[in-house]
Design a protein around this motif. Structure first.
Motif, short mmCIF file in Angstrom:
data_model
loop_
_atom_site.label_atom_id
_atom_site.label_comp_id
_atom_site.label_asym_id
_atom_site.label_seq_id
_atom_site.Cartn_x
_atom_site.Cartn_y
_atom_site.Cartn_z
N GLU A 1 0.81 -1.23 0.00
CA GLU A 1 0.00 0.00 0.00
C GLU A 1 0.84 1.27 0.00
O GLU A 1 0.29 2.37 -0.09
N ASP A 2 2.15 1.14 0.08
CA ASP A 2 3.03 2.30 -0.05
C ASP A 2 3.33 2.61 -1.52
O ASP A 2 3.96 3.63 -1.82
N THR A 3 2.89 1.75 -2.41
CA THR A 3 3.11 1.96 -3.83
C THR A 3 2.44 3.25 -4.29
O THR A 3 1.24 3.45 -4.07
N ALA A 4 3.21 4.13 -4.90
CA ALA A 4 2.70 5.43 -5.33
C ALA A 4 3.81 6.20 -6.03
O ALA A 4 4.98 5.79 -5.99
N VAL A 5 3.43 7.31 -6.62
CA VAL A 5 4.43 8.29 -7.06
C VAL A 5 4.67 9.23 -5.88
O VAL A 5 3.71 9.76 -5.32
N TYR A 6 5.92 9.41 -5.53
CA TYR A 6 6.29 10.25 -4.39
C TYR A 6 6.85 11.57 -4.91
O TYR A 6 7.69 11.60 -5.81
N TYR A 7 6.37 12.65 -4.30
CA TYR A 7 6.77 14.00 -4.68
C TYR A 7 7.37 14.73 -3.49
O TYR A 7 6.84 14.64 -2.38
#
Length: 121
Positions: free
Chosen positions: A88-94
């Motif tokens: 659930e940490d999968t994402a695009v990080y900015y």
């Protein structure tokens, strides 16, 4: 505004670690509150962690104890150490920066291009 550029994303297995970095240029980095946001597919962008110029820190509840935000004003860099990663940490990080001490999302006026983090289960 300050220019921001992220690095360090990638693919990792659940339980693994990644370290994101954000290099800043074009502004007085030490005067900015900086933060990491993320956006997963189909979800709204959310604040993951924030560190102010006074080193006050905030974490999203779901990452407390697993993620650590830090900054090096001498090197104009912001980092996010991510341990015990979950799918659930999968994402695009900015990474983002604001001149306010406790900015809301809309108060961040400098943004990086984003880096993909994918955690396989």
């Amino acid at each position: 505004q300050v220019h921001l550029e992220e690095s360090g994303g990638g693919l990792v297995q659940a339980g693994g670690s990644l370290r994101l970095s954000c290099a800043a240029s074009g502004g007085t980095f030490s005067r900015y509150t900086t933060a990491w946001f993320r956006q997963a597919p189909g979800k709204e962008r959310e604040l993951v962690a924030r560190i102010s110029w006074s080193l006050s820190i905030y974490y999203l509840d779901s990452v407390k104890g697993r993620f650590t935000i830090s900054r090096d004003n001498a090197k104009n860099t912001l980092s996010l150490q991510m341990n015990s990663l979950k799918a659930e940490d999968t994402a695009v990080y900015y990474c983002a920066a604001s001149k306010l001490i406790v900015p809301r999302e809309r108060d961040f006026d400098s943004w990086g291009q984003g880096t993909q983090v994918t955690v396989s289960s």
